[in-house]
Enzyme design. Structure first.
Site, PDB file in Angstrom:
ATOM      1  N   PRO A 254      -9.829  76.085 -10.430  1.00 31.54           N
ATOM      2  CA  PRO A 254      -9.152  77.335 -10.906  1.00 31.54           C
ATOM      3  C   PRO A 254      -9.688  78.543  -9.835  1.00 31.54           C
ATOM      4  O   PRO A 254      -8.991  79.447  -9.920  1.00 31.54           O
ATOM      5  CB  PRO A 254      -9.610  77.614 -12.261  1.00 31.54           C
ATOM      6  CG  PRO A 254     -11.100  76.825 -12.326  1.00 31.54           C
ATOM      7  CD  PRO A 254     -10.850  75.777 -11.650  1.00 31.54           C
TER       8      PRO A 254
ATOM      9  N   GLU B 274     -18.832  71.875 -16.838  1.00 33.80           N
ATOM     10  CA  GLU B 274     -18.850  73.253 -16.197  1.00 33.80           C
ATOM     11  C   GLU B 274     -18.503  73.060 -14.640  1.00 33.80           C
ATOM     12  O   GLU B 274     -18.680  74.128 -14.220  1.00 33.80           O
ATOM     13  CB  GLU B 274     -20.195  73.709 -16.417  1.00 33.80           C
ATOM     14  CG  GLU B 274     -20.487  74.267 -18.045  1.00 33.80           C
ATOM     15  CD  GLU B 274     -19.440  75.134 -18.435  1.00 33.80           C
ATOM     16  OE1 GLU B 274     -19.152  76.138 -17.851  1.00 33.80           O
ATOM     17  OE2 GLU B 274     -18.647  75.040 -19.325  1.00 33.80           O
TER      18      GLU B 274
ATOM     19  N   ARG C 167       7.059  63.488  -3.551  1.00 30.59           N
ATOM     20  CA  ARG C 167       8.463  63.774  -3.524  1.00 30.59           C
ATOM     21  C   ARG C 167       8.934  64.097  -2.173  1.00 30.59           C
ATOM     22  O   ARG C 167      10.042  64.126  -1.702  1.00 30.59           O
ATOM     23  CB  ARG C 167       8.749  64.827  -4.575  1.00 30.59           C
ATOM     24  CG  ARG C 167       8.796  64.383  -6.029  1.00 30.59           C
ATOM     25  CD  ARG C 167       9.110  65.597  -6.775  1.00 30.59           C
ATOM     26  NE  ARG C 167      10.252  66.153  -6.832  1.00 30.59           N
ATOM     27  CZ  ARG C 167      11.513  65.775  -7.229  1.00 30.59           C
ATOM     28  NH1 ARG C 167      11.338  64.855  -8.126  1.00 30.59           N
ATOM     29  NH2 ARG C 167      12.642  66.143  -7.137  1.00 30.59           N
TER      30      ARG C 167
ATOM     31  N   ASP D 247      15.581  70.986  -4.459  1.00 30.43           N
ATOM     32  CA  ASP D 247      14.419  71.213  -5.650  1.00 30.43           C
ATOM     33  C   ASP D 247      14.370  72.770  -5.666  1.00 30.43           C
ATOM     34  O   ASP D 247      14.569  73.569  -4.789  1.00 30.43           O
ATOM     35  CB  ASP D 247      13.331  70.405  -5.591  1.00 30.43           C
ATOM     36  CG  ASP D 247      13.129  69.393  -6.073  1.00 30.43           C
ATOM     37  OD1 ASP D 247      14.219  68.529  -6.564  1.00 30.43           O
ATOM     38  OD2 ASP D 247      12.612  68.513  -5.850  1.00 30.43           O
TER      39      ASP D 247
END
Length: 247
Positions: free
Chosen positions: A87, A114, A152, A167
């Site tokens: 993150p 963690e 893709r 897309d």
């Protein structure tokens, strides 16, 4: 394209990649997805891969030894890209997806608990990548998102490479609306322009729809596109869209 995924849950990766487009691409030899489980590289009879954090605190931290050894077991070359799902990483985007699709080998490190001992990040020299401003239980789902998105963009992975070109986000805009049979269902009708057979007008309508949808749903993307747009036809349509939106 070869993907090597370092994960404590290889079955999650293997199962997801055994279906649909990824499965067909693997069968045709366009991509390969391999998993490496750090538990297989522990020196502990209990296959321990985590321990409590130095300095105290909640949760468990992934240990250096099994991840160093799992990483070292993978053959690499100058074209290998190493990515750690986190993150804290750079936000994943269609632009980054296209860049990564030019690589021949990608190693994905999936965290858990963690997170990683910081020395794992330093040792692997991995680029940290995030799929959004939220936290998941592990890195397997983000890794699958990257594998699917990157694949893709590889020629031959989709039935037609043009499928990827149109897309959402492929040129910084959202995709135009799509319709199929029947032409009229419960009085919900397909726009007449799509039935006209006039391909030039259809293309113009679709482009304008891209602008309208992006303006209404992602004004941030619309503004960014408008600021960098130099195409005369696009600029004309952009002005039409802005005028219609104001009225």
């Amino acid at each position: 394209m070869k993907f090597d995924v370092i994960t404590l849950f290889p079955e999650m990766i293997e199962q997801a990649c055994s279906h649909s487009i990824l499965s067909r691409a693997a069968e045709r030899g366009i991509i390969s997805v391999n998993t490496i489980n750090p538990r297989n590289y522990t020196h502990d009879k209990h296959k321990k891969v985590d321990d409590t954090p130095f300095g105290g605190g909640a949760g468990m931290v992934l240990m250096c030894q099994p991840y160093f050894d799992a990483f070292d077991s993978i053959e690499k070359d100058e074209n290998t890209e190493i990515i750690l799902l986190s993150p804290q990483g750079k936000p994943f985007s269609q632009t980054l997806s296209k860049e990564l699709s030019e690589k021949q080998h990608i190693i994905l490190l999936c965290g858990h608990y963690e997170g990683f001992d910081e020395r794992i990040k330093i040792y692997t020299k991995a680029k940290e990548v995030s799929i959004g401003d939220f936290v998941l239980t592990g890195g397997e789902l983000p890794a699958l998102c990257l594998i699917d998105s990157i694949s893709r963009n590889i020629e031959g992975c989709l039935g037609k490479i043009d499928s990827a070109h149109f897309d959402s986000f492929s040129d910084g805009l959202l995709e135009y609306p799509q319709y199929t049979k029947p032409r009229d269902y419960k009085n919900f009708k397909v726009p007449e322009i799509l039935l006209s057979g006039n391909h030039a007008q259809i293309a113009k309508w679709r482009r304008k729809q891209q602008f309208l949808i992006t303006l209404r749903k992602r004004p941030d993307l619309f503004e960014k596109f408008k600021e960098n747009c130099t195409n005369k036809e696009d600029l004309k349509l952009l002005n039409e869209v802005l005028f219609e939106d104001l009225n």
